[in-house]
Design a protein around this motif. Structure first.
Motif, PDB file in Angstrom:
ATOM      1  N   SER A 104       0.830  -1.204   0.000  1.00  0.00           N
ATOM      2  CA  SER A 104       0.000   0.000   0.000  1.00  0.00           C
ATOM      3  C   SER A 104       0.863   1.253   0.000  1.00  0.00           C
ATOM      4  CB  SER A 104      -0.898   0.008   1.237  1.00  0.00           C
ATOM      5  OG  SER A 104      -0.125   0.171   2.415  1.00  0.00           O
ATOM      6  N   GLU A 105       0.261   2.359  -0.406  1.00  0.00           N
ATOM      7  CA  GLU A 105       0.985   3.631  -0.421  1.00  0.00           C
ATOM      8  C   GLU A 105       1.418   4.007   0.994  1.00  0.00           C
ATOM      9  OE1 GLU A 105       2.933   6.873  -1.810  1.00  0.00           O
ATOM     10  OE2 GLU A 105       2.084   5.207  -2.954  1.00  0.00           O
ATOM     11  N   ALA A 106       0.564   3.727   1.976  1.00  0.00           N
ATOM     12  CA  ALA A 106       0.924   4.034   3.365  1.00  0.00           C
ATOM     13  C   ALA A 106       2.152   3.243   3.804  1.00  0.00           C
ATOM     14  CB  ALA A 106      -0.257   3.722   4.289  1.00  0.00           C
ATOM     15  N   GLY A 348     -10.196  -1.899   9.577  1.00  0.00           N
ATOM     16  CA  GLY A 348     -11.226  -2.344   8.645  1.00  0.00           C
ATOM     17  C   GLY A 348     -11.053  -1.782   7.250  1.00  0.00           C
ATOM     18  N   GLU A 349      -9.810  -1.499   6.879  1.00  0.00           N
ATOM     19  CA  GLU A 349      -9.518  -0.898   5.572  1.00  0.00           C
ATOM     20  C   GLU A 349      -8.646  -1.819   4.727  1.00  0.00           C
ATOM     21  OE1 GLU A 349      -7.677   2.787   6.587  1.00  0.00           O
ATOM     22  OE2 GLU A 349      -9.560   3.721   7.279  1.00  0.00           O
ATOM     23  N   ALA A 350      -8.995  -3.099   4.720  1.00  0.00           N
ATOM     24  CA  ALA A 350      -8.206  -4.066   3.950  1.00  0.00           C
ATOM     25  C   ALA A 350      -8.201  -3.754   2.466  1.00  0.00           C
ATOM     26  CB  ALA A 350      -8.735  -5.478   4.190  1.00  0.00           C
ATOM     27  N   ASP A 351      -9.222  -3.035   1.979  1.00  0.00           N
ATOM     28  CA  ASP A 351      -9.262  -2.699   0.556  1.00  0.00           C
ATOM     29  C   ASP A 351      -8.206  -1.669   0.171  1.00  0.00           C
ATOM     30  OD1 ASP A 351     -10.437  -0.596   1.918  1.00  0.00           O
ATOM     31  OD2 ASP A 351     -12.112  -0.366   0.531  1.00  0.00           O
ATOM     32  N   GLN A 352      -7.493  -1.107   1.152  1.00  0.00           N
ATOM     33  CA  GLN A 352      -6.380  -0.204   0.860  1.00  0.00           C
ATOM     34  C   GLN A 352      -5.106  -0.973   0.525  1.00  0.00           C
ATOM     35  OE1 GLN A 352      -6.808   3.262   0.741  1.00  0.00           O
ATOM     36  NE2 GLN A 352      -8.921   2.533   0.897  1.00  0.00           N
TER      37      GLN A 352
END
Length: 470
Positions: A104-106, A348-352
């Motif tokens: 991820s970008e993060a 809850g942001e697995a789509d990231q």
């Protein structure tokens, strides 16, 4: 003529005194390395002259020119990036040869900051005393896995070896024959167990293992019941295996026997809820009663290469104190990337996480990117169209899962497609990995990011013009 040609090779110090050598040295910044290259090239040329295999060189100046050409080629090779970007148009999300999960970008930004500056890797900011890198992510691993404790090592193969070596060396480990798998790089469970010093006790058959098989094999020397997730293959038909909850029952009935499951892929997101595969999650394994589980960081989890060990505090504490904990520990960049990956799950942001998003993406979403590519492919002779196909998860995970997808296929002139695929892989910048199917170039947009579409289109248009002009 051969002896005369050998005499044409100039002395090293003569070459070093030329302006050409000085310019190459300024670029390289290391005169010793350049001198070593020059010695190797003069030796190679001398040998070639004596064996009659040298290039056609007819004068001293020609020899000198040849040597400088060879130095320039070696300098170019030296400067070339070893790790390069590749556009993955294969449709395999976790492509082992292409580095598995893209992060991820993060995670990327966190790695950059951690690499650039000092950090509290082994420093307790509160007390000012030495800290432990094992503590950096333990709370996040507890939250995301439900484990009492956890630690990180450099990959899952190391995690498997570590657990066996530290907790079952010189003792018996019972494993079903149907789970004695071999995964990528000839990594075999039986071989790694032998290396660890644990004694393998095989039970059952390739296709059927029953509870009674484990119970009959139990003895005074039994340290562990091991369950291995058959990540890269599936057995169907006349099969039977013992579920994890029954293994934990057997262990409880027979004293201090450890139940350990190697999950391999290590899903933190429950893909089953989306109708994708039947992959067990780490939380499920631990809540069922496994004392320890191990899994990869760069497969379904979608982070950096790492091996994660989670489970009962009693066993994790024993591992942390073992000498191998230092041998197998990870660096600060790995922990940084893993931190942001785990935070995405915790929030809850697995789509990231790119790999999770790619697996979950619908065919319609992939098709929208396929249309973007198609609009940019203004070929003169070649023809492109959108077709349907299936993507693979890859990385030795969910081998039975086929995800409906959209591809852009390119029909070239006869006999050109294979050449174009090779050229795009070896000469394009960035390199492009595509497939061949039905005699056409086949590009699955599931694994192509939106910002890569223009690069992909540009490469295809270039190679049409280039190859037609040959």
């Amino acid at each position: 003529m051969t002896r005369e040609q050998v005499r044409w090779i100039p002395p090293i110090h003569d070459m070093q005194n030329t302006s050409q050598f000085q310019q190459l040295q300024e670029h390289l910044g290391d005169s010793m390395l350049l001198t070593n290259w020059l010695r190797e090239e003069t030796d190679n040329l001398r040998t070639a002259f004596l064996h009659g295999s040298a290039p056609s060189l007819s004068s001293r100046e020609a020899v000198k020119h040849h040597l400088f050409e060879r130095l320039e080629e070696r300098l170019h090779t030296f400067d070339r990036d070893r790790l390069v970007k590749i556009i993955n148009a294969t449709g395999t999300v976790l492509h082992t040869n292409l580095g598995r999960a893209s992060m991820s970008e993060a995670a990327v930004q966190k790695v950059h900051r951690t690499a650039r500056y000092y950090s509290n890797l082994e420093y307790n900011i509160t007390t000012g005393e030495r800290g432990s890198r094992h503590a950096v992510l333990e709370d996040l691993l507890q939250i995301t896995t439900g484990a009492e404790a956890a630690m990180v090592v450099n990959n899952n193969a190391a995690a498997v070896y570590f657990v066996l070596k530290a907790l079952a060396s010189e003792k018996e480990v019972i494993v079903s024959r149907g789970q004695l798998v071999e995964i990528g790089g000839s990594f075999r469970v039986s071989s790694i167990m032998e290396e660890s010093g644990a004694r393998l006790v095989e039970v059952g058959t390739t296709n059927k293992t029953r509870r009674s098989d484990y119970e009959k094999a139990l003895g005074e020397e039994t340290a562990m019941l091991m369950k291995v997730h058959t990540s890269n293959f599936t057995t169907i038909g006349f099969t039977e295996e013992v579920p994890l909850h029954e293994l934990t029952d057997i262990a409880e009935e027979n004293g201090d026997v450890l139940v350990y499951e190697d999950l391999g892929s290590g899903a933190l997101y429950d893909f089953k809820k989306q109708g994708i595969g039947n992959e067990p999650t780490v939380k499920e394994a631990l809540s069922t009663g496994a004392d320890l589980v191990t899994f990869s960081g760069d497969k379904l989890l979608g982070g950096p290469q790492a091996g994660i060990i989670a489970g009962k505090k009693k066993w994790i504490d024993a591992l942390k104190k073992h000498q191998l904990a230092r041998v197998l520990r990870v660096d600060k960049m790995t922990l940084a990337a893993l931190e942001e990956t785990l935070k995405a799950y915790a929030k809850g942001e697995a789509d990231q996480i790119p790999s999770v998003r790619m697996v979950l993406e619908s065919k319609e979403e992939v098709k929208s990117r396929a249309w973007q590519l198609l609009k940019q492919l203004t070929f003169s002779e070649w023809r492109a169209q959108i077709e349907e196909d299936v993507s693979k998860v890859g990385g030795g995970t969910m081998p039975e899962v086929e995800i409906p997808t959209a591809v852009v296929s390119v029909a070239t002139k006869e006999g050109q497609a294979q050449k174009v695929v090779q050229k795009m892989r070896t000469e394009a910048e960035p390199s492009i990995a595509a497939r061949m199917k039905n005699g056409k170039i086949w590009m699955d947009l599931r694994t192509v990011a939106e910002e890569e579409i223009a690069e992909l289109a540009s490469a295809l248009l270039y190679w049409e013009a280039y190859i037609d002009g040959e």
